[in-house]
Design a protein around this motif. Structure first.
Motif, PDB file in Angstrom:
ATOM      1  N   PRO A 198       0.815  -1.222   0.000  1.00 15.10           N
ATOM      2  CA  PRO A 198       0.000   0.000   0.000  1.00 15.10           C
ATOM      3  C   PRO A 198       0.842   1.263   0.000  1.00 15.10           C
ATOM      4  N   VAL A 199       0.292   2.299  -0.616  1.00 13.21           N
ATOM      5  CA  VAL A 199       0.921   3.626  -0.636  1.00 13.21           C
ATOM      6  C   VAL A 199      -0.073   4.606  -0.026  1.00 13.21           C
ATOM      7  N   GLY A 200       0.280   5.177   1.125  1.00 11.33           N
ATOM      8  CA  GLY A 200      -0.609   6.123   1.790  1.00 11.33           C
ATOM      9  C   GLY A 200      -0.728   7.429   1.019  1.00 11.33           C
ATOM     10  N   LEU A 201      -1.785   8.154   1.290  1.00 11.87           N
ATOM     11  CA  LEU A 201      -2.010   9.423   0.590  1.00 11.87           C
ATOM     12  C   LEU A 201      -0.861  10.399   0.802  1.00 11.87           C
ATOM     13  N   LYS A 202      -0.220  10.318   1.982  1.00 12.11           N
ATOM     14  CA  LYS A 202       0.899  11.218   2.264  1.00 12.11           C
ATOM     15  C   LYS A 202       2.233  10.693   1.737  1.00 12.11           C
ATOM     16  N   GLU A 203       2.221   9.491   1.175  1.00  8.51           N
ATOM     17  CA  GLU A 203       3.454   8.882   0.665  1.00  8.51           C
ATOM     18  C   GLU A 203       3.527   8.867  -0.858  1.00  8.51           C
ATOM     19  N   ASN A 206       6.675  10.321  -2.274  1.00  8.35           N
ATOM     20  CA  ASN A 206       7.909   9.771  -1.713  1.00  8.35           C
ATOM     21  C   ASN A 206       7.670   8.311  -1.346  1.00  8.35           C
ATOM     22  N   GLN A 207       7.933   7.429  -2.291  1.00 11.77           N
ATOM     23  CA  GLN A 207       7.653   6.004  -2.114  1.00 11.77           C
ATOM     24  C   GLN A 207       8.934   5.202  -1.876  1.00 11.77           C
ATOM     25  N   SER A 208       9.904   5.814  -1.234  1.00 12.58           N
ATOM     26  CA  SER A 208      11.188   5.132  -1.024  1.00 12.58           C
ATOM     27  C   SER A 208      11.009   3.852  -0.218  1.00 12.58           C
ATOM     28  N   ALA A 209      10.129   3.873   0.794  1.00 14.22           N
ATOM     29  CA  ALA A 209       9.919   2.675   1.618  1.00 14.22           C
ATOM     30  C   ALA A 209       9.299   1.550   0.789  1.00 14.22           C
ATOM     31  N   TRP A 211       9.479   1.105  -2.478  1.00 11.71           N
ATOM     32  CA  TRP A 211      10.389   0.582  -3.495  1.00 11.71           C
ATOM     33  C   TRP A 211      11.603  -0.103  -2.882  1.00 11.71           C
ATOM     34  N   LEU A 212      11.875   0.177  -1.621  1.00 13.37           N
ATOM     35  CA  LEU A 212      12.866  -0.609  -0.893  1.00 13.37           C
ATOM     36  C   LEU A 212      12.328  -2.038  -0.723  1.00 13.37           C
ATOM     37  N   GLN A 213      11.019  -2.119  -0.453  1.00 11.20           N
ATOM     38  CA  GLN A 213      10.385  -3.432  -0.329  1.00 11.20           C
ATOM     39  C   GLN A 213      10.390  -4.173  -1.671  1.00 11.20           C
ATOM     40  N   VAL A 214      10.154  -3.447  -2.765  1.00 11.27           N
ATOM     41  CA  VAL A 214      10.206  -4.071  -4.091  1.00 11.27           C
ATOM     42  C   VAL A 214      11.602  -4.624  -4.360  1.00 11.27           C
ATOM     43  N   ARG A 215      12.624  -3.834  -4.038  1.00 14.67           N
ATOM     44  CA  ARG A 215      14.002  -4.298  -4.257  1.00 14.67           C
ATOM     45  C   ARG A 215      14.321  -5.532  -3.405  1.00 14.67           C
ATOM     46  N   ARG A 216      13.806  -5.535  -2.192  1.00 17.85           N
ATOM     47  CA  ARG A 216      14.081  -6.648  -1.277  1.00 17.85           C
ATOM     48  C   ARG A 216      13.336  -7.915  -1.704  1.00 17.85           C
ATOM     49  N   GLU A 217      12.065  -7.757  -2.132  1.00 18.65           N
ATOM     50  CA  GLU A 217      11.232  -8.913  -2.472  1.00 18.65           C
ATOM     51  C   GLU A 217      11.480  -9.438  -3.893  1.00 18.65           C
ATOM     52  N   ALA A 234       5.683   6.591  -8.402  1.00 23.28           N
ATOM     53  CA  ALA A 234       6.024   5.181  -8.595  1.00 23.28           C
ATOM     54  C   ALA A 234       6.898   4.977  -9.827  1.00 23.28           C
ATOM     55  N   ILE A 235       6.543   5.625 -10.916  1.00 24.90           N
ATOM     56  CA  ILE A 235       7.300   5.446 -12.160  1.00 24.90           C
ATOM     57  C   ILE A 235       8.718   5.997 -12.010  1.00 24.90           C
ATOM     58  N   THR A 236       8.839   7.129 -11.337  1.00 24.09           N
ATOM     59  CA  THR A 236      10.166   7.708 -11.095  1.00 24.09           C
ATOM     60  C   THR A 236      11.021   6.781 -10.238  1.00 24.09           C
TER      61      THR A 236
END
Length: 430
Positions: A198-203, A206-209, A211-217, A234-236
């Motif tokens: 999930p991506v919160g409205l305030k995130e 800034n989706q670094s957390a 995409w860190l999960q994407v890199r890890r998984e 997300a695309i960036t």
């Protein structure tokens, strides 16, 4: 009905129009969002919708001889403001266009009392497809479950899903959670791992957390259910983390030209499912340009007119206009009621021949609705970013109708039971 029969019917309807009706027009409010975090995607959609109705007023004097009173109530995509707008605009309205799954869910229980059809083209609550339960709600021409189905079918064309890991990057909002029942069902039956992120409205920006999960998984695919500022974020991040863009597929609201222009060539290969496509050579575009844009009655730009979202807004208004036309012909009068429009939206038959007649060639797939089918399940195309624009990357792909229909029925009945007493029309069979 042939073109000449429709012209004759329109002339007859026009002859019946009284001065009072001419003055009032057909009230078709739009709960717009030109402000807020989703404005970048909302503006081209609203411009396309408004321009199509303005074109009909300029070219045809409206629909059936009555001008279309198309106006906006700004919500900023806020559910609270959306409900306020609904209450503010409903008195003379023949339709409501909520423009948010959150607003749609809040307005849905009111429809049985107010008896005003909701037109939520390509959004809203997927079980609204079940016309037996949701008498006044329409999400033509595709539901979110249809979209998820088409994406999975396209992925399967590239190889078996069994044993794969699919990340579901989604807005933490009713819209983003909509496809989960279908995706969870398919993960179990197809044997793939579904990883909701999930991506919160305030995130959104800034989706670094995430995409860190994407890199890890290290998922095999990322399905994105994004909207507004979330898409660009997300695309960036995907480009920055060097995630393979050809393994990233979005819902139709995640296929906005402007978002991909931010990364240009680096976004090449990104895909989005879509039930609409821009066709600058379509006859309707020439009419809109001449009668609305060149006449200084539009807020759009030439670049926006060529985009996916502007043309989608135009198609949405064309669907509504066709519902009004069908309703007028059935009622035998131009000044229709909300109940008349409900009948019209339940009896759409947008064949390829009719789409060509409306000047919409290549812009939306053919579909039809019925008493029981309030969506149409038209099928969709996979669009691919070629580095400069979206192009069609597939033929028309139809959703998995049988499995979706079973899920729609189950979830619609579940909703009715949770909101009892809720009227169900058992006579509605087709």
């Amino acid at each position: 009905m042939t073109k000449f029969t429709r012209i004759a019917a329109a002339a007859a309807l026009g002859a019946m129009v009284g001065q009072a009706a001419m003055a009032e027009g057909l009230s078709t409010p739009n709960l717009a969002y030109r402000t807020g975090p989703f404005a970048a995607t909302g503006i081209p959609l609203m411009n396309g919708q408004a321009d199509y109705m303005a074109m009909l007023n300029a070219r045809d004097g409206g629909i059936g001889g009555i001008p279309i009173d198309f106006f906006e109530c700004e919500t900023g995509y806020s559910t609270e403001k959306g409900v306020e707008c609904y209450e503010k605009t409903k008195s003379n309205a023949i339709v409501s266009q909520p423009w948010s799954t959150g607003i749609t869910l809040q307005v849905l229980p009111k429809t049985n009392v107010d008896q005003i059809p909701i037109l939520a083209s390509g959004y809203g609550f997927s079980p609204m497809a079940d016309g037996k339960v949701f008498h006044w709600a329409f999400n033509t021409p595709l539901s979110y479950w249809d979209g998820a189905s088409i994406i999975l079918k396209y992925i399967k064309e590239m190889g078996d899903l069994s044993g794969k890991k699919v990340a579901f990057l989604h807005l933490d909002h009713p819209f983003g959670k909509e496809p989960l029942p279908y995706l969870e069902m398919k993960a179990e039956s197809e044997g793939f791992e579904l990883l909701p992120i999930p991506v919160g409205l305030k995130e959104m920006q800034n989706q670094s957390a995430q995409w860190l999960q994407v890199r890890r998984e290290r998922p095999d695919y990322v399905i994105m259910w994004g909207w507004g500022a979330m898409n660009a974020g997300a695309i960036t991040e995907a480009v920055k983390t060097k995630f393979p863009m050809d393994k990233m597929l979005g819902v139709w609201w995640s296929g906005h030209d402007a978002d991909l222009r931010l990364v240009g060539e680096d976004g090449k290969g990104y895909k989005s499912v879509s039930w609409s496509f821009p066709n600058s050579d379509a006859p309707v575009m020439a009419d809109v340009k001449k009668l609305v844009v060149d006449a200084g009655k539009s807020q759009t730009s030439p670049e926006e007119m060529d985009g996916v979202f502007y043309s989608r807004g135009l198609v949405i208004s064309a669907i509504l206009a066709e519902g009004i036309t069908v309703a007028q012909e059935h009622a035998g009068k131009p000044d229709i009621s909300p109940a008349d429009l409900r009948w019209g939206l339940e009896n759409l038959n947008l064949t390829q021949a009719r789409l060509d007649e409306l000047g919409l060639s290549g812009m939306v797939p053919p579909f039809s609705t019925s008493c029981a089918n309030h969506t149409g399940h038209s099928g969709g195309w996979i669009l691919e970013w070629d580095g400069a624009k979206f192009v069609k990357a597939s033929d028309l792909i139809m959703p998995e109708s049988e499995a979706i229909s079973e899920l729609e029925t189950a979830k619609a009945r579940e909703y009715a039971e949770a909101n009892a007493p809720w009227p169900v029309n058992e006579d509605c069979q087709m």
